[in-house]
Design a protein around this motif. Structure first.
Motif, PDB file in Angstrom:
ATOM      1  N   GLN A 135       0.832  -1.203   0.000  1.00 15.82           N
ATOM      2  CA  GLN A 135       0.000   0.000   0.000  1.00 15.82           C
ATOM      3  C   GLN A 135       0.873   1.263   0.000  1.00 15.82           C
ATOM      4  O   GLN A 135       0.623   2.210  -0.732  1.00 15.82           O
ATOM      5  CB  GLN A 135      -0.894  -0.052   1.240  1.00 15.82           C
ATOM      6  CG  GLN A 135      -1.849   1.104   1.379  1.00 15.82           C
ATOM      7  CD  GLN A 135      -2.339   1.197   2.820  1.00 15.82           C
ATOM      8  OE1 GLN A 135      -2.503   0.176   3.512  1.00 15.82           O
ATOM      9  NE2 GLN A 135      -2.564   2.415   3.286  1.00 15.82           N
ATOM     10  N   ARG A 136       1.923   1.245   0.810  1.00 12.64           N
ATOM     11  CA  ARG A 136       2.796   2.424   0.886  1.00 12.64           C
ATOM     12  C   ARG A 136       3.578   2.631  -0.399  1.00 12.64           C
ATOM     13  O   ARG A 136       3.751   3.756  -0.858  1.00 12.64           O
ATOM     14  CB  ARG A 136       3.761   2.273   2.053  1.00 12.64           C
ATOM     15  CG  ARG A 136       3.043   2.458   3.352  1.00 12.64           C
ATOM     16  CD  ARG A 136       4.000   2.457   4.500  1.00 12.64           C
ATOM     17  NE  ARG A 136       3.288   2.766   5.717  1.00 12.64           N
ATOM     18  CZ  ARG A 136       3.759   2.547   6.919  1.00 12.64           C
ATOM     19  NH1 ARG A 136       4.969   2.014   7.053  1.00 12.64           N
ATOM     20  NH2 ARG A 136       3.061   2.863   7.977  1.00 12.64           N
ATOM     21  N   VAL A 137       4.056   1.528  -0.975  1.00 14.91           N
ATOM     22  CA  VAL A 137       4.769   1.635  -2.252  1.00 14.91           C
ATOM     23  C   VAL A 137       3.835   2.241  -3.287  1.00 14.91           C
ATOM     24  O   VAL A 137       4.203   3.163  -4.024  1.00 14.91           O
ATOM     25  CB  VAL A 137       5.262   0.249  -2.728  1.00 14.91           C
ATOM     26  CG1 VAL A 137       5.772   0.329  -4.161  1.00 14.91           C
ATOM     27  CG2 VAL A 137       6.348  -0.284  -1.816  1.00 14.91           C
TER      28      VAL A 137
ATOM     29  N   ILE B  18      11.924  -5.078  -2.053  1.00  8.95           N
ATOM     30  CA  ILE B  18      12.352  -4.807  -3.431  1.00  8.95           C
ATOM     31  C   ILE B  18      11.399  -5.481  -4.424  1.00  8.95           C
ATOM     32  O   ILE B  18      11.010  -4.898  -5.433  1.00  8.95           O
ATOM     33  CB  ILE B  18      13.817  -5.273  -3.636  1.00  8.95           C
ATOM     34  CG1 ILE B  18      14.736  -4.543  -2.657  1.00  8.95           C
ATOM     35  CG2 ILE B  18      14.262  -5.012  -5.073  1.00  8.95           C
ATOM     36  CD1 ILE B  18      16.133  -5.136  -2.575  1.00  8.95           C
ATOM     37  N   ARG B  19      10.983  -6.700  -4.086  1.00  8.16           N
ATOM     38  CA  ARG B  19      10.042  -7.407  -4.969  1.00  8.16           C
ATOM     39  C   ARG B  19       8.728  -6.636  -5.106  1.00  8.16           C
ATOM     40  O   ARG B  19       8.247  -6.376  -6.211  1.00  8.16           O
ATOM     41  CB  ARG B  19       9.766  -8.821  -4.423  1.00  8.16           C
ATOM     42  CG  ARG B  19       8.650  -9.550  -5.145  1.00  8.16           C
ATOM     43  CD  ARG B  19       8.463 -10.987  -4.659  1.00  8.16           C
ATOM     44  NE  ARG B  19       8.174 -11.131  -3.248  1.00  8.16           N
ATOM     45  CZ  ARG B  19       6.986 -10.906  -2.676  1.00  8.16           C
ATOM     46  NH1 ARG B  19       5.962 -10.508  -3.420  1.00  8.16           N
ATOM     47  NH2 ARG B  19       6.809 -11.078  -1.380  1.00  8.16           N
ATOM     48  N   VAL B  20       8.153  -6.255  -3.953  1.00  4.63           N
ATOM     49  CA  VAL B  20       6.870  -5.560  -3.982  1.00  4.63           C
ATOM     50  C   VAL B  20       7.012  -4.238  -4.742  1.00  4.63           C
ATOM     51  O   VAL B  20       6.136  -3.863  -5.531  1.00  4.63           O
ATOM     52  CB  VAL B  20       6.350  -5.333  -2.541  1.00  4.63           C
ATOM     53  CG1 VAL B  20       5.174  -4.368  -2.526  1.00  4.63           C
ATOM     54  CG2 VAL B  20       5.966  -6.662  -1.900  1.00  4.63           C
ATOM     55  N   THR B  21       8.120  -3.547  -4.522  1.00  2.56           N
ATOM     56  CA  THR B  21       8.336  -2.274  -5.222  1.00  2.56           C
ATOM     57  C   THR B  21       8.321  -2.480  -6.735  1.00  2.56           C
ATOM     58  O   THR B  21       7.654  -1.754  -7.475  1.00  2.56           O
ATOM     59  CB  THR B  21       9.660  -1.632  -4.780  1.00  2.56           C
ATOM     60  OG1 THR B  21       9.624  -1.440  -3.370  1.00  2.56           O
ATOM     61  CG2 THR B  21       9.869  -0.284  -5.469  1.00  2.56           C
ATOM     62  N   TRP B  22       9.030  -3.512  -7.215  1.00  3.70           N
ATOM     63  CA  TRP B  22       9.071  -3.746  -8.665  1.00  3.70           C
ATOM     64  C   TRP B  22       7.729  -4.247  -9.200  1.00  3.70           C
ATOM     65  O   TRP B  22       7.330  -3.892 -10.304  1.00  3.70           O
ATOM     66  CB  TRP B  22      10.234  -4.663  -9.056  1.00  3.70           C
ATOM     67  CG  TRP B  22      11.472  -3.838  -9.140  1.00  3.70           C
ATOM     68  CD1 TRP B  22      12.468  -3.737  -8.207  1.00  3.70           C
ATOM     69  CD2 TRP B  22      11.810  -2.911 -10.178  1.00  3.70           C
ATOM     70  NE1 TRP B  22      13.392  -2.808  -8.595  1.00  3.70           N
ATOM     71  CE2 TRP B  22      13.028  -2.292  -9.795  1.00  3.70           C
ATOM     72  CE3 TRP B  22      11.216  -2.529 -11.372  1.00  3.70           C
ATOM     73  CZ2 TRP B  22      13.647  -1.319 -10.595  1.00  3.70           C
ATOM     74  CZ3 TRP B  22      11.827  -1.567 -12.172  1.00  3.70           C
ATOM     75  CH2 TRP B  22      13.028  -0.974 -11.772  1.00  3.70           C
ATOM     76  N   GLU B  23       7.016  -5.044  -8.397  1.00  2.00           N
ATOM     77  CA  GLU B  23       5.678  -5.472  -8.847  1.00  2.00           C
ATOM     78  C   GLU B  23       4.781  -4.256  -9.059  1.00  2.00           C
ATOM     79  O   GLU B  23       4.045  -4.172 -10.044  1.00  2.00           O
ATOM     80  CB  GLU B  23       5.063  -6.429  -7.819  1.00  2.00           C
ATOM     81  CG  GLU B  23       5.677  -7.829  -7.873  1.00  2.00           C
ATOM     82  CD  GLU B  23       5.300  -8.714  -6.677  1.00  2.00           C
ATOM     83  OE1 GLU B  23       5.746  -9.874  -6.651  1.00  2.00           O
ATOM     84  OE2 GLU B  23       4.589  -8.242  -5.761  1.00  2.00           O
ATOM     85  N   GLU B  24       4.877  -3.297  -8.135  1.00  2.00           N
ATOM     86  CA  GLU B  24       4.018  -2.113  -8.236  1.00  2.00           C
ATOM     87  C   GLU B  24       4.505  -1.154  -9.329  1.00  2.00           C
ATOM     88  O   GLU B  24       3.688  -0.521  -9.993  1.00  2.00           O
ATOM     89  CB  GLU B  24       3.931  -1.415  -6.866  1.00  2.00           C
ATOM     90  CG  GLU B  24       3.252  -2.271  -5.783  1.00  2.00           C
ATOM     91  CD  GLU B  24       1.831  -2.697  -6.161  1.00  2.00           C
ATOM     92  OE1 GLU B  24       1.053  -1.835  -6.595  1.00  2.00           O
ATOM     93  OE2 GLU B  24       1.516  -3.907  -6.046  1.00  2.00           O
ATOM     94  N   ILE B  25       5.822  -1.050  -9.505  1.00  2.00           N
ATOM     95  CA  ILE B  25       6.348  -0.208 -10.601  1.00  2.00           C
ATOM     96  C   ILE B  25       5.832  -0.727 -11.939  1.00  2.00           C
ATOM     97  O   ILE B  25       5.359   0.045 -12.789  1.00  2.00           O
ATOM     98  CB  ILE B  25       7.898  -0.220 -10.607  1.00  2.00           C
ATOM     99  CG1 ILE B  25       8.461   0.560  -9.417  1.00  2.00           C
ATOM    100  CG2 ILE B  25       8.445   0.382 -11.924  1.00  2.00           C
ATOM    101  CD1 ILE B  25       9.980   0.443  -9.251  1.00  2.00           C
ATOM    102  N   MET B  26       5.874  -2.043 -12.126  1.00  2.00           N
ATOM    103  CA  MET B  26       5.505  -2.611 -13.433  1.00  2.00           C
ATOM    104  C   MET B  26       4.008  -2.493 -13.714  1.00  2.00           C
ATOM    105  O   MET B  26       3.588  -2.567 -14.862  1.00  2.00           O
ATOM    106  CB  MET B  26       5.968  -4.077 -13.532  1.00  2.00           C
ATOM    107  CG  MET B  26       7.487  -4.276 -13.452  1.00  2.00           C
ATOM    108  SD  MET B  26       8.444  -3.250 -14.581  1.00  2.00           S
ATOM    109  CE  MET B  26       8.039  -4.025 -16.156  1.00  2.00           C
TER     110      MET B  26
END
Lengths: 420, 106
Positions: free
Chosen positions: A132-134, A379-387
């Motif tokens: 949620q924060r990402v 890092i995983r969650v960040t990239w999932e949300e970026i994509m």
């Protein structure tokens, strides 16, 4: 007595022609300019366990090959983490003690007391909050403008995470990052220039007061799920407040562990995908590669350059005679590019690399990174949300790094984001 | 070859034919059994190939070395019958063994 000879500045030297015995990879400015690669390659090929003697640091052995580093990690009876794990000796004005600077058996109960906070079963509960924060951070990024990814995303996200783990007053959360940067970024600890020694000492005094006050608040309240409450209520650690330097040292260790490392991997991933656009394409075509990419980012970035041990007895290390008291630096940044272990062009960023988890960035043995799963998850969650949001995070200018012989970090990465 | 069954934390079973003289960790990784990370590559320097046995099988495996004990000790979900699978060699004596995987590797 050591000769008072001004050491050669490595940034002015050609790694291919400099006399081998003059190579000195302990100079912080090498990492500011990102010009260490050639020196390490030369050492791995010609003198993989390499001695430097300097006025500043004394006798320092640089260990540059993956397997040699693993050997030093494992043999903690010979290669001690006491009194500290930096090349520089502990500054007399930082009296803090933490378990990263302790050998077994003293190390073990202190680590065991805080490990549950970052254990995978706890993390599963945190993942939704992190996502949620990402998402909020990414949704707030300015479209069509150049901005600094380091401040707006990497620092922002890791600071929020730290505040959550400590249940730290959210509006004061920037203090956590500042205290961490002060601890690792002063000249006497890492060759850094983030703050002066005086500024650092002032910041750590404030940090100490803050956390001692928080201990008493949490100890007098019912047990909570944050780190301080856990320490204050756990049977093994509830007397830790009577050794305030040990308490504060362990708190600082956790702040630093959760700050520099993840932050710089979050930035490094963006840089890596821009330097290797074919890997960015690979990622766009197959998002199931994200977990593997996370390990590759952590190897490629190597946010902790290396850790130092101090030798307890005269010993031999793969043909070199190491004297009692010598420092031995395990250069993860070099071992992670050792082609004898990292197969298939170790200098390349390959998101579906074979045996991608087999890297040195978390260390090995009893001091292996405790927060590795939290780091990977963030890092995983960040990239999932970026994509989900952007077709590209585009690097539009040169990165600015930080001088340090401990942390491989960034201060600026100018980017633009392109929505899907 | 020896028949070995790995059971994931969610109950999914994976029956594999494992080569003798290799480790249980290698048997899992080479047969694509999920849930064994083996970050250090089988050198007893991490604890990401943690597995759990029942009492009877555990007793047949001998005691873990000091090195293994050192890596197992800080594992939060360690049980009294936990081992590192890189430290156990496949042999005829393990025919039919059942091995439970923890929910997470750390």
């Amino acid at each position: 007595m050591l000769d008072k000879v001004q050491p050669l500045r490595m940034i002015d030297q050609d790694p291919l022609t400099i006399p081998l015995d003059q190579i000195d990879v302990t100079q912080a400015e090498l990492y500011f300019h990102d010009t260490h690669w050639g020196f390490f390659e030369r050492l791995r090929n010609e003198d993989p366990i390499h001695l430097n003697v300097s006025e500043e640091y004394g006798r320092v052995w640089s260990v540059t090959k993956f397997d040699h580093i693993a050997y030093v990690e494992k043999n903690h009876e010979i290669f001690s983490s006491e009194p500290t794990i930096t090349i520089a000796d502990p500054p007399p004005d930082i009296p803090f003690q933490s378990f990263i600077q302790r050998d077994p058996p003293e190390h073990d109960p202190q680590r065991a007391a805080v490990q549950p906070v970052v254990a995978p079963m706890n993390l599963a509960k945190l993942e939704g909050l992190i996502r949620q924060r990402v998402g909020d951070i990414l949704d707030g990024l300015p479209i069509g403008e150049t901005f600094n990814w380091v401040d707006q995303v990497s620092i922002n996200l890791t600071t929020q995470m730290l505040a959550t783990l400590f249940d730290f007053p959210f509006e004061d959360r920037h203090k956590l990052t500042y205290w961490s940067d002060c601890t690792t970024g002063a000249p006497d600890v890492s060759g850094g220039d983030f703050v002066t020694i005086e500024e650092r000492n002032e910041a750590l005094a404030e940090c100490g007061e803050f956390f001692i006050r928080m201990w008493h608040e949490r100890a007098n309240a019912p047990p909570g799920n944050d780190l301080i409450s856990m320490l204050a209520h756990s049977e093994k650690t509830r007397d830790m407040i009577n050794k305030p330097m040990e308490y504060l040292g362990n708190i600082l260790l956790l702040i630093i562990g959760g700050n520099d490392t993840t932050r710089n991997s979050l930035t490094g991933g963006v840089l890596a995908l821009n330097q290797f656009p074919e890997e960015y394409d690979k990622l766009r075509n197959d998002l199931s590669l994200i977990p593997s990419m996370v390990s590759e980012i952590i190897r490629w970035q190597t946010p902790i350059l290396g850790m130092t041990r101090r030798t307890k007895v005269d010993t031999e290390l793969f043909g070199k005679q190491i004297k009692k008291g010598d420092k031995v630096v395990m250069w993860y940044i070099s071992g992670n590019r050792d082609g004898d272990v990292i197969k298939g062009d170790p200098d390349k960023f390959i998101i579906d690399r074979e045996s991608v988890r087999h890297h040195l960035s978390f260390g090995f043995g009893v001091h292996r990174c405790m927060g590795n799963r939290l780091a990977e998850m963030q890092i995983r969650v960040t990239w999932e949300e970026i994509m989900k949001r952007f077709s590209k995070v585009e690097v539009v200018g040169p990165e600015v790094r930080a001088p340090s012989n401990i942390i491989r970090g960034y201060r600026e990465l100018p980017v633009r984001v392109h929505p899907l | 070859m020896t028949k070995i069954t790995f059971i994931e934390a969610n109950g999914t079973e994976h029956e594999v034919e494992a080569r003798n003289e290799r480790s249980l960790m290698q048997a899992a990784v080479q047969n694509g059994v999920p849930g064994i990370d083996a970050d250090c590559g089988g050198q007893c320097m991490c604890a990401t190939c943690h597995v759990i046995f029942d009492d009877a099988w555990y007793a047949k495996l001998g005691t873990p070395s000091d090195d293994e004990e050192e890596m197992l000790a800080p594992t939060p979900d360690r049980t009294p019958t936990s081992r590192l699978s890189c430290q156990i060699q496949v042999s005829d004596a393990l025919e039919g063994i059942k091995i439970t995987l923890p929910e997470f590797q750390m």
